[in-house]
Enzyme design. Structure first.
Site, PDB file in Angstrom:
ATOM      1  CG  HIS A  67     -31.617  27.000  60.144  1.00 13.14           C
ATOM      2  ND1 HIS A  67     -31.033  26.583  61.465  1.00 13.14           N
ATOM      3  CD2 HIS A  67     -33.250  27.566  59.724  1.00 13.14           C
ATOM      4  CE1 HIS A  67     -32.328  27.308  62.356  1.00 13.14           C
ATOM      5  NE2 HIS A  67     -33.481  26.684  61.362  1.00 13.14           N
ATOM      6  CE  LYS A  72     -34.312  35.034  72.725  1.00 14.03           C
ATOM      7  NZ  LYS A  72     -33.416  35.047  73.813  1.00 14.03           N
ATOM      8  CE  LYS A  96     -37.859  23.727  74.185  1.00 13.65           C
ATOM      9  NZ  LYS A  96     -37.939  24.080  75.308  1.00 13.65           N
ATOM     10  CE  LYS A 108     -30.086  26.788  77.059  1.00 18.54           C
ATOM     11  NZ  LYS A 108     -31.371  26.542  77.283  1.00 18.54           N
ATOM     12  CB  SER A 364     -37.635  34.909  74.057  1.00 20.22           C
ATOM     13  OG  SER A 364     -37.628  35.157  75.552  1.00 20.22           O
TER      14      SER A 364
END
Ligand code: NAD
Length: 473
Positions: A67, A72, A96, A108, A364
């Site tokens: 979306h 990440k 998160k 991931k 990050s």
């Protein structure tokens, strides 16, 4: 990071999602789409080991949601890696990022190896080959999917990834943004090391600054003077303790693997860390009292308890004995759902991991922005700000005929370095996320806990994003 006995890890994430989605009004189809893992890439590739034998490596990359682009999430090297776990971790990354307003989808990766069983050269070959597989399938890139470190990986592996990516994509000007958590010399950002601990501090400090919340807990506002217990003196625990102590809180106990120590006057995390380095143990620290078991620290009388070591350390068994007023989940999954129920009954405020330990991914994001802009934070404005501040201060001193003392002068004149800006961006992020979650909770008092309110925040943002994007016909 394990599942409870009846559900797989991914199913238990879905369960928490379903629990929270009842407090929203979104269309069922949208909720189904948010929960689903959009792309799952399972791969096998051969690597020739130092002894000449070929080993087939099992690895994964999951993109839970696009979306927002890129996706990440970290890459984990562990014996325990499996598809369900990577899918669960990827979905948690979506939520998160949404909660802390980092504009990424969740992803991931995992390689099923125990890194301790491999030489550095073998690890490099595995990491580079994994990266090449991701490139082949278009599963990595600054605008596609941006990995980062997780268990068993660090800046070294990230440097191998960016090097492999850049050599397979010659001329790609933004190649450095294909991965974060890189060494500073390879496009990393200053302030990453302490980011998670600092984020934990900013989040809890904001909660402590909320008068109504503190009143309910029977506490005064502010962090100053609060007693804090920290479990785990690793990266996250050490830095959380440091920032709490510097803000005037008292670290009354620290727990490590081998035991725990208590000192009512307060401990200095770095002195304890040095003592542990020298003697091999946290115990027998001068002026502190040893506790019989390391888990005893969790049950001490204190204002704030920070579990920063492992998952499931506060559960149905020990939760009734917890005396802390606030629990700050610095680790991932330190409290079980049974513990949550006990906290709700006892009026303990548990500040949830999904947003509280988001400092790493937030910074990050700043690293990725730095890579895309090709300039170090602070380079353009540092000198300008210092010159301006010098002029302003000079004018004030001239007009008042008074001189500002040296320490204050240095503070006022200082133009921002990269680390200052990263810390400031993180502070803003954690404060806004805390306020947003608390507002959702206040607006709907039937939400049972802050964890569910955090999920509601995530669902609202991802659902809005899907609807605004429109669904492809
Ligand atoms: P770390 O390995 O640096 O530190 C963990 C520490 O906990 C170690 O010093 C270890 O000895 C100690 N420990 C182990 N068992 C213990 C026990 N029973 N009692 C007390 N201490 C014990 O790891 P870390 O990076 O600080 O991560 C800690 C937690 O925070 C993990 O759950 C991790 O997933 C989570 N987290 C870390 C980051 C990050 O940026 N490093 C980001 C988000 C979440």
């Amino acid at each position: 990071m394990s599942s409870n006995s009846n559900y797989s890890f991914f199913q238990s994430v879905e369960k928490s999602f379903d629990k929270a989605s009842k407090f929203t009004n979104w269309d069922l189809g949208i909720l189904e789409q948010i929960k689903a893992c959009n792309s799952v890439y399972q791969m096998r590739f051969p690597v020739k080991m130092d002894n000449g034998k070929i080993e087939v490596i099992e690895a994964y990359r999951v993109q839970h949601s696009q979306h927002k682009s890129p996706c990440k999430g970290g890459i984990r090297f562990s014996d325990e890696v499996n598809q369900d776990e990577v899918m669960a971790l990827a979905s948690l990354m979506t939520y998160k990022c949404a909660i802390v307003n980092v504009p990424f989808g969740g992803g991931k990766g995992g390689i099923k190896i125990n890194p301790r069983n491999y030489s550095t050269y073998e690890l490099e070959k595995i990491t580079r080959r994994y990266t090449a597989e991701l490139v082949k399938k278009n599963f990595i890139g600054p605008g596609i999917d941006v990995p980062a470190p997780d268990y068993g990986t660090g800046p070294r592996e990230m440097a191998w990834i960016v090097d492999t990516y850049a050599s397979l994509k010659p001329g790609e000007i933004d190649a450095a943004g294909c991965v974060t958590g890189k060494p500073v010399t390879q496009g990393g950002v200053r302030g990453r090391t302490e980011a998670t601990g600092l984020g934990v501090f900013f989040g809890i400090r904001e909660v402590c600054n909320m008068e109504d919340v503190m009143k309910k807990l029977g506490l005064t506002t502010g962090v100053q003077g609060k007693s804090v217990v920290v479990q785990g003196l690793g990266n996250v625990g050490y830095h959380s303790a440091k920032f709490f102590r510097e803000a005037g809180a008292k670290i009354v106990a620290l727990a490590e693997f081998e035991g725990a120590i208590y000192c009512a006057e307060g401990l200095n995390e770095d002195e304890v860390f040095q003592h542990r380095k020298k003697t091999g143990s946290i115990l027998n620290f001068p002026g502190a009292q040893n506790l019989a078991k390391n888990s005893d620290a969790l049950e001490l009388e204190c204002d704030i308890l920070i579990p920063a070591a492992l998952e499931n350390v506060i559960n149905g068994e020990n939760a009734p004995r917890i005396k802390a007023k606030i629990i700050g989940e610095a680790a991932n999954g330190p409290c079980t759902p049974e513990a949550d129920e006990v906290f709700a009954q006892k009026g303990i405020l548990c500040v949830p991991d999904m947003y509280l330990n988001a400092g790493g991914v937030t910074v990050s994001y700043f690293e990725w922005l730095k890579n895309l802009s090709h300039v170090r934070y602070g380079r353009m404005e540092k000198r300008f700000t210092e010159n301006l501040n010098t002029r302003i201060l000079g004018q004030i001193e001239e007009l008042t005929n008074k001189r500002v003392e040296d320490k204050e002068r240095a503070f006022i004149m200082h133009g921002p370095e990269e680390q200052d800006l990263v810390h400031s961006g993180l502070e803003e992020t954690m404060i806004s996320a805390t306020r947003e979650i608390m507002q959702i909770w206040k607006d709907n008092p039937s939400i049972p806990d802050m964890r569910t309110a955090a999920y509601v925040s995530a669902i609202n943002k991802v659902a809005t994003s899907y609807l605004e994007l429109g669904i492809f016909p």
